[in-house]
Design a protein around this motif. Structure first.
Motif, PDB file in Angstrom:
ATOM      1  N   MET A 161      43.538  44.599  30.520  1.00 54.26           N
ATOM      2  CA  MET A 161      42.172  44.807  31.016  1.00 54.26           C
ATOM      3  C   MET A 161      41.307  43.594  30.713  1.00 54.26           C
ATOM      4  SD  MET A 161      41.350  48.067  32.132  1.00 54.26           S
ATOM      5  CE  MET A 161      39.793  48.524  31.404  1.00 54.26           C
ATOM      6  N   ILE A 162      41.420  43.109  29.486  1.00 51.84           N
ATOM      7  CA  ILE A 162      40.640  41.931  29.090  1.00 51.84           C
ATOM      8  C   ILE A 162      40.968  40.761  30.013  1.00 51.84           C
ATOM      9  CG2 ILE A 162      40.276  40.181  27.302  1.00 51.84           C
ATOM     10  CD1 ILE A 162      40.923  42.360  25.197  1.00 51.84           C
ATOM     11  N   ALA A 163      42.282  40.542  30.187  1.00 54.07           N
ATOM     12  CA  ALA A 163      42.711  39.407  31.004  1.00 54.07           C
ATOM     13  C   ALA A 163      42.223  39.546  32.442  1.00 54.07           C
ATOM     14  CB  ALA A 163      44.239  39.275  30.959  1.00 54.07           C
ATOM     15  N   VAL A 164      42.314  40.764  32.979  1.00 57.03           N
ATOM     16  CA  VAL A 164      41.857  40.980  34.356  1.00 57.03           C
ATOM     17  C   VAL A 164      40.354  40.726  34.455  1.00 57.03           C
ATOM     18  CG1 VAL A 164      41.483  42.716  36.153  1.00 57.03           C
ATOM     19  CG2 VAL A 164      43.715  42.567  35.015  1.00 57.03           C
ATOM     20  N   LEU A 165      39.591  41.350  33.575  1.00 58.14           N
ATOM     21  CA  LEU A 165      38.132  41.214  33.638  1.00 58.14           C
ATOM     22  C   LEU A 165      37.702  39.758  33.487  1.00 58.14           C
ATOM     23  CD1 LEU A 165      36.997  44.285  31.454  1.00 58.14           C
ATOM     24  CD2 LEU A 165      36.905  44.076  33.957  1.00 58.14           C
ATOM     25  N   GLU A 166      38.286  39.081  32.525  1.00 56.50           N
ATOM     26  CA  GLU A 166      37.826  37.728  32.226  1.00 56.50           C
ATOM     27  C   GLU A 166      38.318  36.697  33.230  1.00 56.50           C
ATOM     28  OE1 GLU A 166      38.445  36.702  28.129  1.00 56.50           O
ATOM     29  OE2 GLU A 166      37.191  38.358  27.404  1.00 56.50           O
ATOM     30  N   ASN A 167      39.526  36.877  33.778  1.00 57.53           N
ATOM     31  CA  ASN A 167      40.049  35.899  34.734  1.00 57.53           C
ATOM     32  C   ASN A 167      39.563  36.133  36.156  1.00 57.53           C
ATOM     33  OD1 ASN A 167      41.708  34.223  33.011  1.00 57.53           O
ATOM     34  ND2 ASN A 167      43.019  36.004  32.780  1.00 57.53           N
ATOM     35  N   TYR A 168      39.207  37.371  36.448  1.00 53.28           N
ATOM     36  CA  TYR A 168      38.772  37.684  37.817  1.00 53.28           C
ATOM     37  C   TYR A 168      37.250  37.760  37.943  1.00 53.28           C
ATOM     38  CZ  TYR A 168      43.498  38.464  39.599  1.00 53.28           C
ATOM     39  OH  TYR A 168      44.782  38.286  40.014  1.00 53.28           O
ATOM     40  N   GLN A 169      36.536  37.308  36.915  1.00 51.63           N
ATOM     41  CA  GLN A 169      35.071  37.354  37.000  1.00 51.63           C
ATOM     42  C   GLN A 169      34.546  36.245  37.911  1.00 51.63           C
ATOM     43  OE1 GLN A 169      32.807  35.972  33.449  1.00 51.63           O
ATOM     44  NE2 GLN A 169      34.834  35.664  32.521  1.00 51.63           N
ATOM     45  N   ALA A 180      30.883  34.018  39.228  1.00 51.09           N
ATOM     46  CA  ALA A 180      29.664  33.441  38.657  1.00 51.09           C
ATOM     47  C   ALA A 180      28.531  34.457  38.609  1.00 51.09           C
ATOM     48  CB  ALA A 180      29.229  32.222  39.463  1.00 51.09           C
ATOM     49  N   ASP A 181      28.512  35.403  39.553  1.00 50.77           N
ATOM     50  CA  ASP A 181      27.427  36.396  39.593  1.00 50.77           C
ATOM     51  C   ASP A 181      27.632  37.541  38.608  1.00 50.77           C
ATOM     52  OD1 ASP A 181      29.466  37.820  40.701  1.00 50.77           O
ATOM     53  OD2 ASP A 181      28.461  38.235  42.615  1.00 50.77           O
ATOM     54  N   GLY A 182      28.698  37.469  37.794  1.00 46.26           N
ATOM     55  CA  GLY A 182      28.921  38.497  36.783  1.00 46.26           C
ATOM     56  C   GLY A 182      29.734  39.677  37.267  1.00 46.26           C
ATOM     57  N   CYS A 183      30.146  39.651  38.538  1.00 45.30           N
ATOM     58  CA  CYS A 183      30.996  40.731  39.052  1.00 45.30           C
ATOM     59  C   CYS A 183      32.465  40.384  38.829  1.00 45.30           C
ATOM     60  CB  CYS A 183      30.741  40.935  40.544  1.00 45.30           C
ATOM     61  SG  CYS A 183      29.044  41.429  40.873  1.00 45.30           S
ATOM     62  N   VAL A 184      33.322  41.396  38.955  1.00 43.85           N
ATOM     63  CA  VAL A 184      34.754  41.180  38.773  1.00 43.85           C
ATOM     64  C   VAL A 184      35.479  41.612  40.042  1.00 43.85           C
ATOM     65  CG1 VAL A 184      36.807  41.909  37.491  1.00 43.85           C
ATOM     66  CG2 VAL A 184      34.659  41.478  36.273  1.00 43.85           C
ATOM     67  N   VAL A 185      36.319  40.708  40.546  1.00 44.59           N
ATOM     68  CA  VAL A 185      37.104  41.009  41.739  1.00 44.59           C
ATOM     69  C   VAL A 185      38.342  41.802  41.312  1.00 44.59           C
ATOM     70  CG1 VAL A 185      38.426  40.007  43.634  1.00 44.59           C
ATOM     71  CG2 VAL A 185      36.309  38.906  42.836  1.00 44.59           C
ATOM     72  N   VAL A 186      38.641  42.873  42.027  1.00 41.59           N
ATOM     73  CA  VAL A 186      39.835  43.667  41.705  1.00 41.59           C
ATOM     74  C   VAL A 186      41.072  42.945  42.249  1.00 41.59           C
ATOM     75  CG1 VAL A 186      41.050  45.843  42.135  1.00 41.59           C
ATOM     76  CG2 VAL A 186      38.571  45.841  41.708  1.00 41.59           C
ATOM     77  N   PRO A 187      42.077  42.666  41.417  1.00 43.57           N
ATOM     78  CA  PRO A 187      43.291  41.992  41.897  1.00 43.57           C
ATOM     79  C   PRO A 187      43.921  42.771  43.063  1.00 43.57           C
ATOM     80  CG  PRO A 187      43.318  42.189  39.499  1.00 43.57           C
ATOM     81  CD  PRO A 187      42.133  42.958  39.977  1.00 43.57           C
ATOM     82  N   ASP A 188      44.472  42.026  44.004  1.00 40.98           N
ATOM     83  CA  ASP A 188      45.035  42.638  45.213  1.00 40.98           C
ATOM     84  C   ASP A 188      45.995  43.784  44.911  1.00 40.98           C
ATOM     85  OD1 ASP A 188      43.635  40.959  46.784  1.00 40.98           O
ATOM     86  OD2 ASP A 188      45.272  39.500  47.067  1.00 40.98           O
ATOM     87  N   VAL A 189      46.901  43.559  43.956  1.00 39.52           N
ATOM     88  CA  VAL A 189      47.946  44.560  43.718  1.00 39.52           C
ATOM     89  C   VAL A 189      47.387  45.902  43.247  1.00 39.52           C
ATOM     90  CG1 VAL A 189      49.883  43.007  43.272  1.00 39.52           C
ATOM     91  CG2 VAL A 189      48.315  43.601  41.393  1.00 39.52           C
ATOM     92  N   LEU A 190      46.163  45.897  42.695  1.00 37.43           N
ATOM     93  CA  LEU A 190      45.614  47.144  42.151  1.00 37.43           C
ATOM     94  C   LEU A 190      44.762  47.909  43.166  1.00 37.43           C
ATOM     95  CD1 LEU A 190      44.557  46.000  38.568  1.00 37.43           C
ATOM     96  CD2 LEU A 190      46.591  47.280  39.245  1.00 37.43           C
ATOM     97  N   ARG A 191      44.444  47.266  44.268  1.00 37.73           N
ATOM     98  CA  ARG A 191      43.493  47.882  45.207  1.00 37.73           C
ATOM     99  C   ARG A 191      43.917  49.252  45.712  1.00 37.73           C
ATOM    100  NH1 ARG A 191      40.443  42.811  47.973  1.00 37.73           N
ATOM    101  NH2 ARG A 191      39.977  41.854  45.948  1.00 37.73           N
TER     102      ARG A 191
END
Length: 428
Positions: A392-400, A402-413
């Motif tokens: 979770m940490i890795a996803v949140l921090e790597n997929y953040q 500049a506007d502070g939002c987090v993109v959901v990785p494709d595989v999890l959609r």
RNA sequence: GGAGGGAUGGCCGAGUGGACGAUGGCGACGGUCUUGAAAACCGUUGUGGCCGCAAGGUCACCGAGGGUUCGAAUCCCUCUCCCUCCGCCA
């Protein structure tokens, strides 16, 4: 547990293994001494028991009252002597058992020798940290800002090291669990298990959690049930005291459980964020294999864990634990670390280990190599696939962004119910 | 939670103090018979420890742990699990 036969026949090999683990080799000598004592006492007791058994049979057949009484009196004395020796034998055996159960697994010959974690070689690296044109935020700030992570209220409910996931945060964790279970069951050939999250004490001994990690496990004293620190504990004990058919090996299980750890030994470490909590979720892989196949199966399990990481497209590296850093029950271990851009750390998301016969001996899990052959111990392997909070940490921090939002990785959609970006709204 | 009944070998099931590591049946394996198979018949069929080069010997194990006895599957105590009925309940 280590084979007592190996300790008897090649004590120097066992000692060398302990030395490489920074453990005290003197323990081998005290085990050898107790082993000799045990066998001496056992032989004495058995000779006397054999005598009593045969005379007692005679007594049953005897008509002659006098002779009968004389023999009964004799056997009463023999019985007393047996009783004395049995007390000594029991003491020796319980000391021996305690020593044996406190002995760690011997490192495999391929394991690099080294004193501590600073000597764990990096074997593989994959991926590049994605280029960010802004200063990344660590998850302990990012999560609360998005209202998907709440530390204060977690502490209010349960104390320090507890947190609450909310809205899309909770959903993201659930998506990760469901997705990982689906990949392992559908593509990697594992059978899903849903085990109890509390187990009896003997399960903790079987998996090798006791005696060493007693401090670190939560326990319900009233019913003597122990909260699992990892799914490895129930999975190890699934086939406790069984003799498995050769054809059913290897057995591959995957289980999701919550995991509970006091973290007494790590007090003060990693207190920030969700890296190390008292309760966390994990998907765990587990294998029971023929001894010859276990190291191939270990590589396979590492690949299964890496497959998850790669599909998330997060940079990773694989380390091998050196002898000084090896876990109590493991003969060889690989750690997988994921890069977390926000806190700027490599996070251990998986630990993949071959325990060889260490757990199988404790939990008495055997198989029959051929029909009619004597049963022998299986090898057991375990590996995180993966540990949730750190992913979770890795996803949140790597997929953040500049506007502070987090993109959901494709595989999890497909598991996120249409959420593609976690922003303030998605939290609700 | 209350009341009662159980737990024996791969499975079923007998065994309430002495020849019982355990009758019998089923299953599995080997053999006889048969062109082949079935049937029938004969035999084999648990795990672990210790001594031994081995052949073999010996000890332990009838849910688990204690106890009584010269001797325990069998008697006594504690625990675990399963079943039935009642109560409660997601």
């Amino acid at each position: 547990m280590i084979d007592i036969g190996l300790i008897r026949e090649q004590p120097e090999v066992v000692k060398a293994g302990l030395v490489n683990r920074n453990d005290d080799p003197v323990r081998v000598d005290s085990i050898l001494e107790l082993d000799v004592q045990r066998r001496e006492l056992l032989q004495q007791v058995e000779v006397l028991r054999a005598d009593r058994n045969s005379v007692s049979k005679q007594i049953g057949r005897l008509k002659d009252q006098k002779k009968r009484e004389r023999l009964i009196a004799e056997m009463r004395q023999v019985g007393d002597r047996i009783g004395e020796l049995e007390i000594q034998l029991r003491q020796v055996e319980s000391s021996l058992d305690a020593e044996m159960l406190a002995l760690p697994a011997l490192p495999h010959l391929s394991v690099p020798i080294g004193p501590d974690e600073t000597h764990n070689p990096v074997l593989r690296e994959w991926g590049e940290p994605r280029p960010l044109d802004f200063e990344p935020t660590p998850h302990w700030d990012l999560g609360p800002e998005l209202s998907i992570l709440d530390f204060e209220r977690g502490t209010k409910l349960s104390g320090s090291r507890f947190y609450i996931l909310r809205g899309a945060g909770a959903r993201l964790q659930r998506a990760l669990i469901a997705w990982m279970l689906d990949v392992h069951t559908r593509e990697h050939g594992y059978t899903e298990i849903y085990p109890p999250f509390v187990v009896r004490e003997e399960c903790m001994w079987g998996a090798g959690e006791l005696p060493k990690f007693a401090d670190n496990i939560y326990r319900d004293v009233e019913d003597d049930l122990w909260l699992v620190p990892t799914a490895e504990v129930p999975l190890t004990n699934l086939h406790r005291d069984e003799i498995l058919d050769d054809e059913c090996l290897p057995i591959k299980y995957v289980a999701y459980t919550a995991c509970f750890r006091r973290e007494k030994m790590s007090a003060g470490r990693d207190v920030r964020g969700i890296k190390r909590g008292h309760q966390f979720d994990k998907v765990e892989m587990y294998k029971l294999t023929r001894p010859k196949a276990s190291y191939d199966e270990l590589e396979g399990m590492l690949e299964d864990a890496l497959d998850i990481c790669r599909r998330l497209d997060i940079p990773l590296r694989v380390k091998e634990l050196c002898t000084g850093d090896l876990g109590f029950h493991s003969a060889k271990t690989y750690d997988i670390e994921m890069w977390a851009a926000g806190c700027g750390e490599w996070l251990e998301v998986s630990s993949v280990s071959n325990c060889e016969t260490f757990q199988a001996r404790r939990a008495n899990i055997r198989y029959r190599p051929e029909p009619g052959a004597k049963p022998s111990f299986v090898h057991t392997l375990n590996g995180s696939g993966l540990a949730l909070p750190r992913v979770m940490i890795a996803v949140l921090e790597n997929y953040q962004r500049a506007d502070g939002c987090v993109v959901v990785p494709d595989v999890l959609r497909p598991w996120m119910g249409g959420i593609e970006v976690i922003d303030g709204r998605a939290a609700r």
